[in-house]
Design a protein around this motif. Structure first.
Motif, PDB file in Angstrom:
ATOM      1  N   THR A 157       0.810  -1.217   0.000  1.00  0.00           N
ATOM      2  CA  THR A 157       0.000   0.000   0.000  1.00  0.00           C
ATOM      3  C   THR A 157       0.843   1.267   0.000  1.00  0.00           C
ATOM      4  OG1 THR A 157      -0.105   0.068   2.406  1.00  0.00           O
ATOM      5  CG2 THR A 157      -1.795  -1.191   1.277  1.00  0.00           C
ATOM      6  N   ALA A 158       2.162   1.127   0.020  1.00  0.00           N
ATOM      7  CA  ALA A 158       3.021   2.294   0.227  1.00  0.00           C
ATOM      8  C   ALA A 158       2.912   3.319  -0.892  1.00  0.00           C
ATOM      9  CB  ALA A 158       4.471   1.846   0.391  1.00  0.00           C
ATOM     10  N   ASN A 159       2.754   2.875  -2.129  1.00  0.00           N
ATOM     11  CA  ASN A 159       2.827   3.787  -3.266  1.00  0.00           C
ATOM     12  C   ASN A 159       1.492   3.941  -3.979  1.00  0.00           C
ATOM     13  OD1 ASN A 159       5.692   4.106  -2.951  1.00  0.00           O
ATOM     14  ND2 ASN A 159       5.924   2.062  -3.846  1.00  0.00           N
ATOM     15  N   LEU A 160       0.412   3.812  -3.227  1.00  0.00           N
ATOM     16  CA  LEU A 160      -0.904   3.878  -3.849  1.00  0.00           C
ATOM     17  C   LEU A 160      -1.581   5.224  -3.647  1.00  0.00           C
ATOM     18  CD1 LEU A 160      -2.216   0.308  -2.941  1.00  0.00           C
ATOM     19  CD2 LEU A 160      -1.290   1.093  -5.116  1.00  0.00           C
ATOM     20  N   GLY A 161      -0.940   6.158  -2.953  1.00  0.00           N
ATOM     21  CA  GLY A 161      -1.524   7.473  -2.753  1.00  0.00           C
ATOM     22  C   GLY A 161      -1.836   8.157  -4.062  1.00  0.00           C
ATOM     23  N   GLY A 162      -3.056   8.704  -4.177  1.00  0.00           N
ATOM     24  CA  GLY A 162      -3.472   9.365  -5.400  1.00  0.00           C
ATOM     25  C   GLY A 162      -4.168   8.446  -6.388  1.00  0.00           C
ATOM     26  N   LYS A 163      -4.202   7.143  -6.111  1.00  0.00           N
ATOM     27  CA  LYS A 163      -4.837   6.185  -7.018  1.00  0.00           C
ATOM     28  C   LYS A 163      -6.280   5.966  -6.594  1.00  0.00           C
ATOM     29  CE  LYS A 163      -3.947   1.714  -9.223  1.00  0.00           C
ATOM     30  NZ  LYS A 163      -3.035   0.540  -9.287  1.00  0.00           N
ATOM     31  N   TYR A 164      -7.193   6.078  -7.534  1.00  0.00           N
ATOM     32  CA  TYR A 164      -8.627   5.955  -7.284  1.00  0.00           C
ATOM     33  C   TYR A 164      -8.943   4.548  -6.785  1.00  0.00           C
ATOM     34  CZ  TYR A 164     -13.586   7.137  -8.226  1.00  0.00           C
ATOM     35  OH  TYR A 164     -14.928   7.430  -8.125  1.00  0.00           O
ATOM     36  N   LEU A 165      -9.755   4.441  -5.725  1.00  0.00           N
ATOM     37  CA  LEU A 165      -9.987   3.150  -5.081  1.00  0.00           C
ATOM     38  C   LEU A 165     -10.494   2.060  -6.032  1.00  0.00           C
ATOM     39  CD1 LEU A 165     -11.358   3.779  -1.472  1.00  0.00           C
ATOM     40  CD2 LEU A 165      -9.287   2.567  -2.145  1.00  0.00           C
ATOM     41  N   PRO A 166     -11.433   2.343  -6.950  1.00  0.00           N
ATOM     42  CA  PRO A 166     -11.802   1.281  -7.889  1.00  0.00           C
ATOM     43  C   PRO A 166     -10.611   0.745  -8.683  1.00  0.00           C
ATOM     44  CG  PRO A 166     -13.448   3.011  -7.932  1.00  0.00           C
ATOM     45  CD  PRO A 166     -12.309   3.531  -7.099  1.00  0.00           C
ATOM     46  N   ASP A 167      -9.642   1.605  -8.976  1.00  0.00           N
ATOM     47  CA  ASP A 167      -8.431   1.126  -9.655  1.00  0.00           C
ATOM     48  C   ASP A 167      -7.562   0.307  -8.710  1.00  0.00           C
ATOM     49  OD1 ASP A 167      -8.953   2.260 -12.170  1.00  0.00           O
ATOM     50  OD2 ASP A 167      -8.197   4.201 -11.515  1.00  0.00           O
ATOM     51  N   VAL A 168      -7.472   0.721  -7.451  1.00  0.00           N
ATOM     52  CA  VAL A 168      -6.691  -0.033  -6.466  1.00  0.00           C
ATOM     53  C   VAL A 168      -7.210  -1.466  -6.378  1.00  0.00           C
ATOM     54  CG1 VAL A 168      -6.137  -0.262  -4.013  1.00  0.00           C
ATOM     55  CG2 VAL A 168      -6.015   1.984  -5.108  1.00  0.00           C
ATOM     56  N   PHE A 169      -8.520  -1.597  -6.199  1.00  0.00           N
ATOM     57  CA  PHE A 169      -9.092  -2.921  -5.996  1.00  0.00           C
ATOM     58  C   PHE A 169      -9.185  -3.708  -7.298  1.00  0.00           C
ATOM     59  CE2 PHE A 169     -11.358  -0.521  -2.439  1.00  0.00           C
ATOM     60  CZ  PHE A 169     -10.330  -0.771  -1.555  1.00  0.00           C
TER      61      PHE A 169
END
Length: 742
Positions: free
Chosen positions: A216-228
């Motif tokens: 999760t360290a480099n996920l800042g700024g990424k839209y949650l639907p894209d994360v999941f």
């Protein structure tokens, strides 16, 4: 412009399976798409011969606060363009009368994951308030769907909003059988994944909820639907040889209202502040359409690897639509017990398992999805579930029936230390009953209330209250509501107890004390059945090749048991105990292993518990056999339960050189034999003949050819007079010293 771009993304992502409802002509009439195809345009059903349904991959998408009328496949007048989901509905099964078990997120997800009414867990599980210490559902008491699938050989992943509380090792996804997970525990900022602090709210299988580092360290700024969605795609690529199960509970379209282009630079905002976009229907629409497009990307990956035909896709919403959602033509929305608060979309799509498109009007409930997933996978639940498999409705075998569904809405007032049963409702057949109370200050018991009675067959919008004009039907539904409470609200042994009494005086302080005492007792030593025999082994049989067929000796004197219990290994990977026995050191010898003849085991129903430490796990090696149901090795550390001609019923994975715990139970009344490995059920099977004190073979299959014999240590063989349940087996594995004494 922003919405047009999003719709374009959806069309680009899914160019060959776009389906529109209403007056728009489907592109599937002329184009056969890679996943949906055009099988549904023909009444003939499946394309060619229907393939064997073996271990399908399963993906369950769960929207958050999506309204019943937000998708065109349920409401032609919606302003949302969702070609992927509409296409799945057009070419699969659309359930028109599907219900969540609650009007809000947490409670509904508890029912979904456990396959049981959340009210069985106790009052803490009903409202949004969570549990006393935010500990969520303890896996050792309330097993969930992924645990059962994992034992059936599935790779399991969870990516999305967990939202049932939890602590690591107890009630987080990892404790509940998910191999891989990347989740938020609650509602968060969609881009910086935080709630009310500057720390991230994401957690996964590598870090805790607020810990730094990890995936999760480099996920800042990424839209949650894209994360999941991207995590799910990665999981598919890593497990494409299958079978796999993905639970993807999207956050959208729950608040905060943030569309994919609403990301703001955090340097301009205080840490922890959740920045919302336009809190209006337009943003809601953008979020849903982005979810649809992301779903399409995941389906494209299935097609890329040829997984589309034998993947069961399920889609639903966790509860009724929020205030910005469209629940038409229903009355009410989230937080109400009218249809708009509990009726939700349900879509099933599975080319290998659904012959042709169908619309099903049979009322269904969220736990049916759980039962369907397990049924499709051939997985066995270790407890009775409240749902029914929907597979018969996939091919037209389903028969309409009047089912009884109930709901309760509870509100917790922490300041005044009260909790209120705000509303109750039930549906039976086409009748719907709702009872709403109006809590009043200074009146802790006799709140005024209003009763509603609706006939949903003619009044789907619940506009005509029949309570006064149809007294007989009103009384019938009052009785049905009470019947549902009796059957589905566990007031005797709940997992969680609310310390604040409601307006009916439940629970009383005495009941709270009794329940908590019983809960602690069950947690410490749940095994309450009579221990009839416990075998120790002659010292000269230990570690002796020449004495590989050492004779077990039952402990005749109860006074010897405590001394023997001190030798029990503390867990499945403990060091060698002082008194164990070598079994089958020389393969090919008829005498290897031990046989306990019929009559040795307790009569009628019973259970056996034993610890084993295999030196090798060669394919075909027998470990335990009773009747024709045997636990044997598959090679590479895999154990399989087989019946007759090696028919696989369930599997588990262990390592040579580690202690493993095996429990075998038999229920004479049901002719049912069940196997557990390391505290979890592997398989359960009804045998052809009554199970009456059957012979038990350990390391010996009973035939002249002894080539496939167990090779390793045997330790602590115990026999109980009744059937151990799943919780007792789990505790016996976790804490071997907690068993009852003779």
């Amino acid at each position: 412009m922003k919405r047009l771009i999003l719709v374009g993304v959806a069309f680009i992502a899914t160019p060959l399976w776009i389906v529109s409802f209403g007056d728009t002509k489907s592109t599937l009439d002329s184009i056969s798409g890679p996943i949906l195809g055009n099988a549904a345009s023909s009444e003939g059903g499946a394309k060619g011969a229907r393939p064997a349904l073996t271990s399908p991959n399963i993906i369950f998408f769960l929207a958050d606060d999506l309204g019943y009328g937000d998708l065109r496949c349920f409401n032609a007048e919606t302003d949302i363009t969702a070609p992927v989901l509409d296409g799945l509905a057009r070419n699969g099964v659309r359930f028109t009368d599907h219900y969540a078990t609650a009007t809000l997120c947490s409670a509904s997800r508890r029912a979904l994951l456990t396959g049981r009414w959340q009210s069985r867990l106790g009052e803490w599980a009903e409202p949004y308030g969570g549990t006393p210490n935010n500990d969520g559902i303890p896996a050792d008491r309330e097993p969930t769907v992924a645990m059962f699938l994992k034992q059936a050989g599935y790779a399991t992943g969870c990516f999305g909003k967990w939202n049932i509380g939890g602590i690591d090792g107890v009630s987080r996804p990892g404790a509940h059988g998910f191999d891989t997970y990347l989740c938020v525990d609650h509602n968060t900022d969609y881009f910086y994944h935080r709630k009310y602090s500057h720390q991230t709210h994401l957690f996964d299988d590598g870090i805790g909820l607020y810990g730094p580092g990890g995936k999760t360290a480099n996920l800042g700024g990424k839209y949650l639907p894209d994360v999941f969605g991207d995590a799910a795609i990665e999981f598919i690529e890593e497990n494409k040889d299958g079978p796999f199960f993905i639970y993807l509970p999207w956050c959208v379209p729950h608040t905060p209202m943030q569309g994919p282009d609403d990301c703001l630079d955090t340097r301009e905002n205080p840490p922890g502040k959740i920045i919302e976009g336009q809190h209006n229907r337009e943003t809601f629409v953008e979020m849903v359409e982005y979810m649809d497009a992301k779903t399409g990307q995941i389906l494209e990956v299935l097609h890329k690897y040829g997984l589309d035909d034998n993947t069961l896709i399920l889609f639903a919403s966790d509860n009724g639509g929020q205030v910005l959602g469209n629940c038409a033509p229903l009355r009410g929305h989230k937080h109400t017990l009218f249809e708009g608060g509990v009726r939700v979309p349900l879509i099933a799509y599975w080319p290998d398992g659904i012959k042709r498109s169908r619309v099903v009007e049979q009322p269904t409930i969220m736990m049916d999805v759980t039962a369907t997933i397990l049924d499709a996978a051939g997985a066995i639940a270790t407890r009775e579930l409240d749902g029914k498999s929907l597979l018969p409705w996939f091919d037209g075998r389903g028969k309409p029936e009047d089912r009884l569904f109930g709901w309760r809405q509870r509100i917790i007032d922490y300041g005044n230390q009260r909790n209120y049963l705000r509303a109750e409702a039930c549906r039976f057949g086409n009748l719907k009953y709702v009872k709403e109370t109006q809590p009043q200050a200074g009146n802790p018991v006799d709140f005024p209330f209003t009763e509603y009675l609706f006939d949903l067959s003619s009044d789907l919008g619940e506009q005509n209250n029949l309570a006064e004009t149809n007294p007989e039907q009103l009384e019938l539904m009052r009785r049905k509501s009470a019947e549902w409470r009796t059957e589905s609200v566990n007031v005797d042994t709940p997992v969680f107890v609310n310390p604040f009494p409601d307006q009916y005086g439940s629970p009383t302080p005495e009941k709270i004390k009794t329940i908590n005492t019983q809960y602690q007792k069950e947690r410490v030593a749940p095994v309450s059945l009579k221990l009839e025999h416990r075998y120790r082994f002659e010292s000269n049989a230990s570690d002796s090749v020449g004495k590989k067929n050492g004779k077990p000796t039952p402990d005749a004197a109860p006074s010897e048991v405590p001394r023997f219990m001190a030798d029990i290994p503390p867990g499945a990977v403990a060091g060698a105990p002082a008194r164990s026995m070598e079994v089958g050191m020389s393969k090919g010898t008829r005498s290897s292993g031990i046989t306990l003849p019929g009559g040795t085991l307790p009569s009628d129903s019973g259970s056996a518990s034993l610890w084993l430490k295999p030196h090798t796990l060669d394919k075909g090696d027998y470990i335990v056999k009773v009747r024709d149901l045997k636990l044997l090795c598959e090679g590479n550390g895999a154990l399989k339960v087989g019946h007759h001609g090696y028919t696989g019923l369930g599997s588990a994975t262990v390592l040579p050189g580690d202690w493993i715990h095996v429990v075998l139970t038999w229920d004479a009344s049901e002719s049912l034999i069940s196997y557990y490995v390391n505290g979890t059920m592997v398989a359960s099977k009804r045998v052809d003949q009554p199970v009456q004190s059957p012979p038990l073979l350990v390391g010996n299959h009973g035939f002249a050819d002894a080539a496939n014999q167990y090779d390793g240590l045997l330790y602590d063989l115990q026999f109980y007079s009744g059937v151990l349940d799943a919780l007792e087996v789990a505790e016996l594995h976790k804490n071997p010293g907690s068993v009852a004494t003779p």
